[in-house]
Design an enzyme around this catalytic site. Structure first.
Site, PDB file in Angstrom:
ATOM      1  N   GLY A  25       2.999  -1.350   4.461  1.00 36.78           N
ATOM      2  CA  GLY A  25       3.181   0.285   4.130  1.00 36.78           C
ATOM      3  C   GLY A  25       4.323   1.010   4.034  1.00 36.78           C
ATOM      4  N   GLY A  26       5.430   1.437   4.543  1.00 38.93           N
ATOM      5  CA  GLY A  26       6.630   2.041   4.539  1.00 38.93           C
ATOM      6  C   GLY A  26       7.698   1.552   3.593  1.00 38.93           C
ATOM      7  N   GLY A  72       3.507   3.028  11.987  1.00 39.48           N
ATOM      8  CA  GLY A  72       4.158   4.157  12.249  1.00 39.48           C
ATOM      9  C   GLY A  72       4.377   4.739  13.303  1.00 39.48           C
ATOM     10  N   GLU A  75      -6.542   4.521   7.989  1.00 35.39           N
ATOM     11  CA  GLU A  75      -6.656   5.970   7.566  1.00 35.39           C
ATOM     12  C   GLU A  75      -7.903   6.721   7.002  1.00 35.39           C
ATOM     13  OE1 GLU A  75      -2.084   5.084   7.449  1.00 35.39           O
ATOM     14  OE2 GLU A  75      -3.655   5.991   5.547  1.00 35.39           O
ATOM     15  N   HIS A  81      -9.575   1.113   5.567  1.00 36.21           N
ATOM     16  CA  HIS A  81      -8.199   0.606   5.556  1.00 36.21           C
ATOM     17  C   HIS A  81      -8.681   1.671   6.900  1.00 36.21           C
ATOM     18  CE1 HIS A  81      -3.902   2.433   6.578  1.00 36.21           C
ATOM     19  NE2 HIS A  81      -3.897   1.449   5.930  1.00 36.21           N
ATOM     20  N   ASN A 109       0.875  -0.703   0.211  1.00 35.92           N
ATOM     21  CA  ASN A 109      -0.067   0.160  -0.077  1.00 35.92           C
ATOM     22  C   ASN A 109       0.979   1.036  -0.338  1.00 35.92           C
ATOM     23  OD1 ASN A 109      -2.073   2.188   0.100  1.00 35.92           O
ATOM     24  ND2 ASN A 109      -1.960   1.558   2.230  1.00 35.92           N
ATOM     25  N   TRP A 110       1.253   1.744  -1.082  1.00 35.48           N
ATOM     26  CA  TRP A 110       1.761   3.085  -1.283  1.00 35.48           C
ATOM     27  C   TRP A 110       1.731   4.333  -1.085  1.00 35.48           C
ATOM     28  CZ3 TRP A 110       3.557   3.388  -7.386  1.00 35.48           C
ATOM     29  CH2 TRP A 110       4.077   1.782  -7.318  1.00 35.48           C
ATOM     30  N   LYS A 111      -0.064   4.406  -0.057  1.00 34.29           N
ATOM     31  CA  LYS A 111      -0.686   5.042   0.192  1.00 34.29           C
ATOM     32  C   LYS A 111      -0.567   6.684  -0.696  1.00 34.29           C
ATOM     33  CE  LYS A 111      -0.352   3.337   4.591  1.00 34.29           C
ATOM     34  NZ  LYS A 111      -0.372   3.934   6.454  1.00 34.29           N
ATOM     35  N   GLU A 142      -4.596  -4.201  10.868  1.00 38.23           N
ATOM     36  CA  GLU A 142      -4.167  -3.562  11.030  1.00 38.23           C
ATOM     37  C   GLU A 142      -4.228  -3.228  12.438  1.00 38.23           C
ATOM     38  OE1 GLU A 142      -4.476  -0.391   7.776  1.00 38.23           O
ATOM     39  OE2 GLU A 142      -6.655  -0.966   8.512  1.00 38.23           O
ATOM     40  N   SER A 153       3.060  -2.842  10.420  1.00 39.54           N
ATOM     41  CA  SER A 153       4.357  -2.576   9.960  1.00 39.54           C
ATOM     42  C   SER A 153       5.451  -3.692  10.278  1.00 39.54           C
ATOM     43  CB  SER A 153       4.838  -1.498  11.325  1.00 39.54           C
ATOM     44  OG  SER A 153       4.281  -0.154  11.418  1.00 39.54           O
TER      45      SER A 153
END
Length: 254
Positions: free
Chosen positions: A233-234, A173, A97, A95, A9-11, A167, A212
């Site tokens: 994610g990251g 993060g 977010e 998600h 997921n590049w966001k 999640e 993460s």
């Protein structure tokens, strides 16, 4: 046997140049993978790049969100049929977010699942608790309510056509991490919760870990019996890190 899925997921990150390089690097590095599935979910403007760069690749294309509506005066929204036209295989729904920043309800998320499935794609349904909820001992109550909110709209049969992602919002993060045992406990709870409605579907659904996952912890997480991959994610923004996680999934698949 549930083949693991690693979905990036590049966001809202990257440029057109970055996206092309990242897509090409992942496609090349994943070419020899066996036993594990790989997907990337870039921002909407880069879906055309994804369609082109992944055309002859084993890597699947995904999207980060979708509208509940099929067409009309919905400025800024993207319909499921549009995503399908670009060759998307997966669409992230619910998600944390989106739930937090856009106040998405379980009912709205359930309608998104229906739109995705109706257009021949597979949703990745996200559930999870905040740090405050975990510290109050509400993890299972929160996640159970999220699942019930969706089940009440679409029914258990729909879960045969989607992936789930747990999640732990408190571990994304923040510098905090869930141990493999903590992650496995929640994954097992989710599977048992679904199993009350249909044991066969519960045993078949893939439950990804979205807290993460990195090259350093991927192997231990993926070794857990109810963790069937990762929503990354990251680490998905770095070709080497993402492919290292993919190789850990390949190893876990045996």
């Amino acid at each position: 046997m549930r083949a693991p899925l690693i979905a990036g997921n590049w966001k809202m990150n990257g440029s057109k140049r970055d996206a092309r390089a990242l897509l090409g690097g992942v496609a090349a590095g994943a070419a020899s993978l066996q036993g594990a599935e790989v997907a990337v979910c870039p921002p909407f403007p880069y879906l055309a790049l994804g369609e082109a760069e992944l055309a002859d690749s084993v890597v699947c294309l995904g999207a980060q969100d979708v509208s509940t509506e099929s067409a009309g005066a919905y400025t800024g929204e993207v319909a499921a049929a549009m995503l399908a036209e670009f060759g998307c295989r997966y669409v992230i729904c619910g998600h944390s977010e989106r739930r937090d920043y856009h106040a998405e309800s379980d009912t709205l998320i359930a309608r998104k699942l229906q739109a995705v499935i109706a257009n021949g794609m597979r949703p990745i349904l996200c559930v999870g608790e905040t740090l405050e909820q975990r510290e109050r001992g509400e993890t299972e109550a929160v996640i159970g309510a999220q699942l019930d909110g969706v089940l009440g709209v679409v029914g258990i049969e729909t879960f045969a056509d989607l992936e789930l992602a747990y999640e732990p919002v408190w571990a994304i993060g923040t510098g905090k991490t869930a141990t493999p045992a903590q992650a496995q406990q929640v994954h097992a709870f989710v599977r048992a919760k679904l199993g009350v409605s249909d044991r066969r579907i519960a045993q078949g659904v893939r439950i990804l870990y979205g807290g993460s996952m990195k090259p350093g912890n991927a192997a231990e997480l993926l070794a857990q019996p109810d963790i069937d991959g990762g929503l990354i994610g990251g680490a998905s923004l770095d070709v080497d890190d993402f492919l290292a996680i993919c190789r850990a999934a390949e190893a876990a698949a045996g």
